[in-house]
Design an enzyme around this catalytic site. Structure first.
Site, mmCIF file in Angstrom:
data_model
loop_
_atom_site.group_PDB
_atom_site.id
_atom_site.type_symbol
_atom_site.label_atom_id
_atom_site.label_comp_id
_atom_site.label_asym_id
_atom_site.label_seq_id
_atom_site.Cartn_x
_atom_site.Cartn_y
_atom_site.Cartn_z
ATOM 1 N N CYS A 1 -19.586 -37.837 -2.964
ATOM 2 C CA CYS A 1 -19.403 -39.171 -3.537
ATOM 3 C C CYS A 1 -17.950 -39.453 -3.866
ATOM 4 O O CYS A 1 -17.568 -39.526 -5.040
ATOM 5 C CB CYS A 1 -20.261 -39.303 -4.788
ATOM 6 S SG CYS A 1 -21.963 -38.934 -4.415
ATOM 7 N N GLY B 1 0.066 -16.695 8.406
ATOM 8 C CA GLY B 1 -1.323 -16.945 8.035
ATOM 9 C C GLY B 1 -1.954 -17.862 9.071
ATOM 10 O O GLY B 1 -2.728 -17.446 9.930
ATOM 11 N N ARG B 2 -1.552 -19.130 8.999
ATOM 12 C CA ARG B 2 -2.144 -20.158 9.855
ATOM 13 C C ARG B 2 -2.086 -19.793 11.349
ATOM 14 O O ARG B 2 -3.054 -19.983 12.078
ATOM 15 C CB ARG B 2 -1.386 -21.471 9.637
ATOM 16 C CG ARG B 2 -2.025 -22.668 10.314
ATOM 17 C CD ARG B 2 -1.090 -23.880 10.263
ATOM 18 N NE ARG B 2 -0.431 -24.090 9.017
ATOM 19 C CZ ARG B 2 -0.864 -24.915 8.047
ATOM 20 N NH1 ARG B 2 -1.943 -25.626 8.233
ATOM 21 N NH2 ARG B 2 -0.188 -25.035 6.913
ATOM 22 N N GLU C 1 4.852 -12.656 7.439
ATOM 23 C CA GLU C 1 3.703 -13.088 6.627
ATOM 24 C C GLU C 1 2.979 -14.273 7.259
ATOM 25 O O GLU C 1 2.758 -15.287 6.595
ATOM 26 C CB GLU C 1 4.172 -13.530 5.232
ATOM 27 C CG GLU C 1 4.943 -12.531 4.423
ATOM 28 C CD GLU C 1 5.523 -13.147 3.137
ATOM 29 O OE1 GLU C 1 5.374 -14.365 2.918
ATOM 30 O OE2 GLU C 1 6.131 -12.402 2.369
ATOM 31 N N ARG D 1 -8.651 -30.305 3.862
ATOM 32 C CA ARG D 1 -7.347 -30.633 4.441
ATOM 33 C C ARG D 1 -7.180 -32.121 4.790
ATOM 34 O O ARG D 1 -6.142 -32.694 4.478
ATOM 35 C CB ARG D 1 -7.043 -29.755 5.659
ATOM 36 C CG ARG D 1 -7.050 -28.254 5.344
ATOM 37 C CD ARG D 1 -6.451 -27.400 6.441
ATOM 38 N NE ARG D 1 -5.014 -27.564 6.503
ATOM 39 C CZ ARG D 1 -4.380 -28.278 7.392
ATOM 40 N NH1 ARG D 1 -5.045 -28.878 8.348
ATOM 41 N NH2 ARG D 1 -3.075 -28.394 7.340
#
Ligand code: LLP
Length: 416
Positions: free
Chosen positions: A344, A275-276, A273, A312
């Site tokens: 802001c 992802g990154r 699995e 992030r």
């Protein structure tokens, strides 16, 4: 190979010059390299070639249909965690038999939709979920193929927000309760036990935690087989780290070398699995310098991308390299600056106290390693339309998600 490199003095994605691209599609823009995507997927396929396996790409990392479609056509399956991700995976053409469904809080509706689609496996994270899945499957006259997500209780040595394999985490079923849970599952009419699943965390840069966890899972599989529970699929999760700064994560081959002996001995189909490690370094966030500001105390570079585009740095204090699109800047003076967005909040920064080539208003900067957990975690905070997403293939590019408009911002709302 780095698919984001300088050519003729300008940073390019594959053969597309980022200056011209920004002029066409505007900024901020997420830019993905198809070659980079396929390269990392291929690296997994080569590393695990010795065993039957399916790379079920964790689509939470980047669920754009263009990205998913490219990966699906190259043979990837999908790891999903919601009904929305199921919808995306199917829309992108991922075959249902290559889809696995993870996550601690699947609703009945989501379970039903996945059963109707005929997915490969449900990674069940609690005994309560197991009972609900059994019930939903029986209502449909179906049997749900199930793995229990076992929490192997190993320390992945990563950021606490993305560590999942410790006993104290909300994920999975504690290792020492797994046998009992499997026995319950084996007795349920609406459930067919087919696998064991684990996932210990994200951005792991060492092989040892993976090795320890797989060893624990392998011994569980053996005990289950002794009790006549036939395990055919072992899902080893995702989590392989990437290089953002100076990390030296294991290569796909090193990762596989540590795990393959235990896995091939089991004679199972291995599910992964990642992802990154598939998309992280295949994408950048392209942004333009709006203003420069010197407070006497600090230099600020104000850019048009913000924490709503890439959260992030604010959320994990994560570090993303910043590259000027104009290579000549690298030969010019350096400065120490905070690179901040228009939102802001003081937490709205892309880099803090960063030594970087001095830039001028109008310059383009590439926020590197932004392909994973970038756009998918973006929001409309401060009523900022979400960025355009572009997929580059060689010398051509496609807008795989148009920039949001102000109309999009209010779609579905009612003014009274
Ligand atoms: N499988 C499961 C069950 C997961 O929970 C995850 C990630 C993956 C696979 C994929 O892990 P990967 O190969 O991408 O490490 N937003 C954070 C990362 C959160 C990861 C959540 N789970 C970040 O930006 O670093």
């Amino acid at each position: 190979m780095d698919h984001f490199a300088y050519r003729n003095g300008e940073l390019c994605c594959e053969r597309v010059a980022l200056g011209a691209l920004a002029a066409d599609v505007g900024t901020p823009a997420y830019v993905y390299s198809k070659a980079a995507l396929l390269e990392s997927l291929g690296a997994y396929a080569r590393a695990f070639a010795a065993v039957p396996h399916v790379v079920c790409y964790a689509i939470k990392a980047n669920a754009n249909l263009g990205v998913l479609g490219a990966l699906a056509r190259a043979g990837a399956g999908a790891d999903i965690v919601s009904g929305g991700e199921l919808y995306r995976a199917l829309r992108a053409g991922v075959p249902p038999r290559k889809i696995i469904f993870s996550g601690v809080g699947k609703t009945r509706e989501e379970l039903r939709a996945a059963l109707e689609a005929g997915i490969l496996m449900f990674n069940v994270e609690s005994r309560s979920e197991l009972r609900v899945l059994d019930q939903v499957a029986r209502e449909l006259g179906a049997r749900a193929p199930v793995a229990l997500r076992v929490n192997p209780d190993v320390d992945p040595e990563t950021h606490p927000y993305i560590a999942t394999g410790l006993r104290a985490s909300k994920f999975g079923i504690p290792y020492d309760e797994a046998l009992e849970a499997y026995e319950e599952a084996a007795g349920l009419e609406g459930v067919e036990v087919v696998g064991v699943d684990m996932h210990i965390g994200s951005q792991l840069t060492k092989t040892a935690p993976f090795g320890d966890a797989v060893a624990r899972v392998a011994s569980l599989v053996k005990v289950l087989r002794e009790r006549s529970v036939d395990i055919r699929l072992v899902d080893i999760g995702g989590g392989l780290g990437i290089r953002y700064r100076e990390e030296a994560p294991p290569t796909h081959a090193q990762y596989a070398t540590v795990l393959l002996p235990a896995l091939s001995e089991l004679g199972v189909t291995v599910l992964l699995e990642p992802g990154r490690s598939i998309v992280g370094n295949a994408g950048i966030l392209l942004t333009r310098v709006l203003y420069r500001k010197d407070t006497g105390e600090k230099q600020f570079v104000v850019v048009d991308a913000a924490m709503n585009d890439l959260i992030r740095p604010a959320l994990y204090d994560s570090w993303h390299e910043l590259r000027p699109v104009d290579q000549a800047r690298l030969a010019g003076p350096m400065e120490k600056a905070d690179v901040v967005g228009p939102v802001c909040e003081s937490g709205d920064f892309l880099a803090k106290d960063r030594e970087l080539a001095a830039t001028e208003e109008g310059d383009l900067l590439a926020v590197m390693s932004a392909g994973a957990y970038g756009f998918v975690m973006s929001s409309n905070y401060n009523a900022r339309p979400r960025a355009v997403e572009v997929l580059v293939d060689g010398g051509r590019y496609t807008i795989v998600r148009r920039r949001e408009t102000y109309e999009d911002l209010v779609a579905g709302e009612t003014a009274l």
